[in-house]
Design a protein around this motif. Structure first.
Motif, PDB file in Angstrom:
ATOM      1  N   UNK A  22       0.760  -1.239   0.000  1.00  0.00           N
ATOM      2  CA  UNK A  22       0.000   0.000   0.000  1.00  0.00           C
ATOM      3  C   UNK A  22       0.791   1.289   0.000  1.00  0.00           C
ATOM      4  N   UNK A  23       2.096   1.224  -0.175  1.00  0.00           N
ATOM      5  CA  UNK A  23       2.894   2.446  -0.133  1.00  0.00           C
ATOM      6  C   UNK A  23       3.036   3.144  -1.479  1.00  0.00           C
ATOM      7  N   UNK A  24       2.682   2.479  -2.567  1.00  0.00           N
ATOM      8  CA  UNK A  24       2.839   3.107  -3.872  1.00  0.00           C
ATOM      9  C   UNK A  24       1.892   2.477  -4.878  1.00  0.00           C
ATOM     10  N   UNK A  38     -14.407   6.465   3.828  1.00  0.00           N
ATOM     11  CA  UNK A  38     -14.780   6.270   5.223  1.00  0.00           C
ATOM     12  C   UNK A  38     -14.112   5.146   5.962  1.00  0.00           C
ATOM     13  N   UNK A  39     -13.047   4.580   5.416  1.00  0.00           N
ATOM     14  CA  UNK A  39     -12.339   3.481   6.074  1.00  0.00           C
ATOM     15  C   UNK A  39     -11.177   4.002   6.913  1.00  0.00           C
ATOM     16  N   UNK A  40     -10.895   3.312   8.022  1.00  0.00           N
ATOM     17  CA  UNK A  40      -9.600   3.387   8.670  1.00  0.00           C
ATOM     18  C   UNK A  40      -8.683   2.402   7.957  1.00  0.00           C
ATOM     19  N   UNK A  41      -7.389   2.728   7.885  1.00  0.00           N
ATOM     20  CA  UNK A  41      -6.483   1.964   7.035  1.00  0.00           C
ATOM     21  C   UNK A  41      -5.301   1.378   7.785  1.00  0.00           C
ATOM     22  N   UNK A  42      -5.010   0.117   7.477  1.00  0.00           N
ATOM     23  CA  UNK A  42      -3.737  -0.500   7.837  1.00  0.00           C
ATOM     24  C   UNK A  42      -3.004  -0.782   6.540  1.00  0.00           C
ATOM     25  N   UNK A  56       2.771   8.996   3.883  1.00  0.00           N
ATOM     26  CA  UNK A  56       1.604   8.268   3.369  1.00  0.00           C
ATOM     27  C   UNK A  56       0.504   8.244   4.414  1.00  0.00           C
ATOM     28  N   UNK A  57       0.835   7.914   5.647  1.00  0.00           N
ATOM     29  CA  UNK A  57      -0.170   7.849   6.708  1.00  0.00           C
ATOM     30  C   UNK A  57      -0.835   9.207   6.920  1.00  0.00           C
ATOM     31  N   UNK A  65      -9.903   9.706   9.122  1.00  0.00           N
ATOM     32  CA  UNK A  65      -9.757   8.407   9.762  1.00  0.00           C
ATOM     33  C   UNK A  65      -8.374   8.187  10.329  1.00  0.00           C
ATOM     34  N   UNK A  66      -8.163   6.982  10.785  1.00  0.00           N
ATOM     35  CA  UNK A  66      -6.869   6.593  11.330  1.00  0.00           C
ATOM     36  C   UNK A  66      -6.123   5.755  10.292  1.00  0.00           C
TER      37      UNK A  66
END
Length: 270
Positions: A22-24, A38-42, A56-57, A65-66
């Motif tokens: 998920x970084x690029x 509307x999602x929180x993301x890991x 990115x975060x 969101x978080x």
């Protein structure tokens, strides 16, 4: 059946999505679209934590969101359960897994010259890692109480290579074709539990991965009309499709491949 809302109401917890790779590229575009929806993301990727990860975060958190980062090589199966447990501890019950992480076939190699080590590494990441991470994720989903306000979903990012043969990318084609079947298997297994499983097949998308193989041939194909929509795809095109599926806005679908490829898959007589 009513369509679930795009974003949770103030009284509903934000659903938690995991995006591997998920970084690029497609993974980052997907994470950003999920955050908007509307999602929180890991975010899971290979890089050690650092300024780039923090940037990115921060961009994901701009949508209210978080966001958390977890370094993980998904081929390391022994770390799957601990990583999922940490994500759940940080963000809450899991709702969505996007299996985007994968490695390309580099260098391009004729299949008659392909070494076993290159074949094995591709399948370890693209197939085996995604299969068993999904297995661990699905077990956690089924062990949780069902919240009817939250959609539960799994998305596999495969490729047009799941169906279109490329003899200098044999290991990639084999891994993505097998991952396509993996999506159908999990769809059949989890549908009775209300978990939708989707397959997304990107076509020619402008990312660092495609650029590393050179783009002149694809530019020529587009110019010649082999792609009915005459342009490269963008990571955001794929991210929008994934988020639409993950958000439950297509609620009576599971186990189907979605080609995000500008019509490349259309069989034409001329």
């Amino acid at each position: 059946m009513p369509t679930p809302p795009t974003t949770p109401s103030p009284s509903t917890p934000r659903p938690v999505a995991i995006v591997t790779g998920g970084l690029r590229g497609i993974g980052l575009a997907t994470a950003r679209q999920l955050a908007r929806d509307g999602f929180d993301l890991a975010v899971i990727d290979l890089a050690p934590p650092g300024p780039d990860c923090e940037a990115v975060l921060a961009s994901l958190a701009e949508h209210g969101g978080r966001a958390r980062y977890h370094p993980l090589d998904i081929a390391d199966l022994a770390r799957h359960d601990d990583t999922l447990a940490q994500i759940e501890h940080d963000l809450g019950p899991l709702c969505c897994l996007v299996n985007n992480a994968g490695i390309a076939a580099r260098p391009l190699t004729d299949l008659l010259e392909l070494a076993p080590a290159a074949f094995d590494r591709s399948l370890d990441v693209n197939l085996r890692g995604s299969f068993f991470l999904t297995q661990a994720f699905a077990r956690r989903l089924l062990a949780m109480p069902v919240d009817p306000a939250l959609c539960r979903s799994i998305v596999f990012v495969t490729s047009i290579a799941a169906e279109m043969a490329s003899t200098d990318r044999a290991q990639y084609c084999v891994s993505k074709a097998a991952l396509s079947m993996t999506a159908r298997l999990f769809a059949a297994r989890l549908a009775p539990h209300g978990v939708a499983v989707h397959e997304v097949r990107p076509g020619f998308i402008q990312t660092d991965m495609t650029a590393s193989a050179g783009s002149a041939t694809i530019d020529q194909w587009i110019a010649e009309g082999r792609v009915p929509m005459p342009r490269w795809g963008k990571p955001e095109d794929v991210g929008l499709a994934i988020s639409t599926l993950a958000s439950g806005r297509m609620p009576y679908i599971t186990g189907q491949p979605f080609w995000i490829a500008g019509g490349l898959n259309i069989a034409r007589a001329t």
